[in-house]
Design an enzyme around this catalytic site. Structure first.
Site, mmCIF file in Angstrom:
data_model
loop_
_atom_site.group_PDB
_atom_site.id
_atom_site.type_symbol
_atom_site.label_atom_id
_atom_site.label_comp_id
_atom_site.label_asym_id
_atom_site.label_seq_id
_atom_site.Cartn_x
_atom_site.Cartn_y
_atom_site.Cartn_z
ATOM 1 N N ARG A 180 -49.660 14.704 -20.477
ATOM 2 C CA ARG A 180 -48.561 13.901 -21.035
ATOM 3 C C ARG A 180 -48.245 14.340 -22.457
ATOM 4 O O ARG A 180 -49.159 14.586 -23.261
ATOM 5 C CB ARG A 180 -48.917 12.407 -20.998
ATOM 6 C CG ARG A 180 -49.030 11.899 -19.589
ATOM 7 C CD ARG A 180 -49.045 10.392 -19.462
ATOM 8 N NE ARG A 180 -49.388 10.038 -18.088
ATOM 9 C CZ ARG A 180 -48.527 10.031 -17.064
ATOM 10 N NH1 ARG A 180 -47.258 10.329 -17.268
ATOM 11 N NH2 ARG A 180 -48.930 9.722 -15.845
ATOM 12 N N ASN A 240 -38.141 25.484 -23.655
ATOM 13 C CA ASN A 240 -37.541 25.884 -24.925
ATOM 14 C C ASN A 240 -38.101 27.238 -25.323
ATOM 15 O O ASN A 240 -39.318 27.448 -25.288
ATOM 16 C CB ASN A 240 -37.849 24.849 -26.015
ATOM 17 C CG ASN A 240 -37.131 23.528 -25.776
ATOM 18 O OD1 ASN A 240 -35.971 23.522 -25.358
ATOM 19 N ND2 ASN A 240 -37.806 22.419 -26.033
ATOM 20 N N HIS A 287 -44.477 26.417 -21.965
ATOM 21 C CA HIS A 287 -44.647 25.092 -21.364
ATOM 22 C C HIS A 287 -43.335 24.639 -20.754
ATOM 23 O O HIS A 287 -42.263 24.868 -21.309
ATOM 24 C CB HIS A 287 -45.161 24.065 -22.376
ATOM 25 C CG HIS A 287 -44.405 24.035 -23.670
ATOM 26 N ND1 HIS A 287 -44.565 24.991 -24.646
ATOM 27 C CD2 HIS A 287 -43.488 23.174 -24.147
ATOM 28 C CE1 HIS A 287 -43.784 24.722 -25.677
ATOM 29 N NE2 HIS A 287 -43.101 23.617 -25.400
ATOM 30 N N HIS A 298 -41.284 21.342 -19.804
ATOM 31 C CA HIS A 298 -41.175 19.888 -19.990
ATOM 32 C C HIS A 298 -40.685 19.274 -18.680
ATOM 33 O O HIS A 298 -39.652 19.705 -18.138
ATOM 34 C CB HIS A 298 -40.140 19.539 -21.065
ATOM 35 C CG HIS A 298 -40.472 19.968 -22.455
ATOM 36 N ND1 HIS A 298 -40.975 19.104 -23.405
ATOM 37 C CD2 HIS A 298 -40.360 21.170 -23.078
ATOM 38 C CE1 HIS A 298 -41.140 19.749 -24.551
ATOM 39 N NE2 HIS A 298 -40.782 21.002 -24.389
HETATM 40 P P1 AMP Z 1 -41.455 22.420 -27.720
HETATM 41 O O1 AMP Z 1 -40.688 21.767 -28.835
HETATM 42 O O2 AMP Z 1 -40.616 22.777 -26.536
HETATM 43 O O3 AMP Z 1 -42.308 23.553 -28.221
HETATM 44 O O4 AMP Z 1 -42.435 21.294 -27.166
HETATM 45 C C1 AMP Z 1 -43.680 21.046 -27.698
HETATM 46 C C2 AMP Z 1 -44.067 19.672 -27.248
HETATM 47 O O5 AMP Z 1 -45.470 19.544 -27.428
HETATM 48 C C3 AMP Z 1 -43.405 18.534 -28.021
HETATM 49 O O6 AMP Z 1 -42.665 17.712 -27.122
HETATM 50 C C4 AMP Z 1 -44.591 17.793 -28.632
HETATM 51 O O7 AMP Z 1 -44.410 16.406 -28.667
HETATM 52 C C5 AMP Z 1 -45.731 18.200 -27.722
HETATM 53 N N1 AMP Z 1 -47.060 18.158 -28.298
HETATM 54 C C6 AMP Z 1 -47.457 18.644 -29.509
HETATM 55 N N2 AMP Z 1 -48.772 18.458 -29.680
HETATM 56 C C7 AMP Z 1 -49.227 17.839 -28.561
HETATM 57 C C8 AMP Z 1 -50.516 17.383 -28.134
HETATM 58 N N3 AMP Z 1 -51.610 17.518 -28.897
HETATM 59 N N4 AMP Z 1 -50.596 16.787 -26.915
HETATM 60 C C9 AMP Z 1 -49.514 16.641 -26.136
HETATM 61 N N5 AMP Z 1 -48.272 17.062 -26.476
HETATM 62 C C10 AMP Z 1 -48.136 17.656 -27.684
#
Ligand code: AMP
Length: 113
Positions: free
Chosen positions: A28, A86, A99, A101
């Site tokens: 999550r 992204n 990753h 989403h």
């Molecule tokens: P992006 O902006 O596409 O690189 O997405 C990175 C995502 O990782 C963001 O939606 C953050 O909220 C999420 N994120 C960052 N650190 C963590 C963490 N420790 N656990 C879960 N999600 C995270």
């Protein structure tokens, strides 16, 4: 420098994991932007979509399958959901580990941007 998502995949950093198998981890998002917001990653480090090679095609396909399984577990398959990757600065990529989403559980804005 240590990659946060590599550390989540290895268990070194805690996360709310919903699926872990076959070299893929789903957990999550810590700052959810929808009722369901799950990130699906390859355990092996791939910096982003731009770095995917032909050797990664199986695991990258698996990311979509696992995202669809997670959506089924969340009960949002019928109403629908969005998968987003992204890539790079203009897309707002903040973690340099590929990753997907999975977003759903409410109507999502259209058009996309
Ligand atoms: P992006 O902006 O596409 O690189 O997405 C990175 C995502 O990782 C963001 O939606 C953050 O909220 C999420 N994120 C960052 N650190 C963590 C963490 N420790 N656990 C879960 N999600 C995270």
């Amino acid at each position: 420098m240590a990659c946060l998502f590599c550390q989540i995949a290895s268990g070194e950093v805690a996360a709310n994991i919903v699926y872990k198998s076959e070299g893929v981890t789903a957990f999550r998002d810590v700052a959810p932007q929808a009722p369901t917001h799950i990130l699906v990653i390859p355990d092996r480090h791939i910096a982003g979509a731009a770095e995917v090679t032909s050797a990664d095609e199986v695991v990258v396909g698996r990311l979509v399958r696992v995202a669809a399984e997670a959506a089924r577990m969340e009960g949002i398959t019928d109403r629908g959901y969005r998968l987003i990757i992204n890539q790079g600065h203009d897309a707002g990529q903040s973690i340099d580990h590929l990753h997907v989403h999975l977003l759903g559980g409410r109507p999502l804005p259209t058009p996309l941007v």
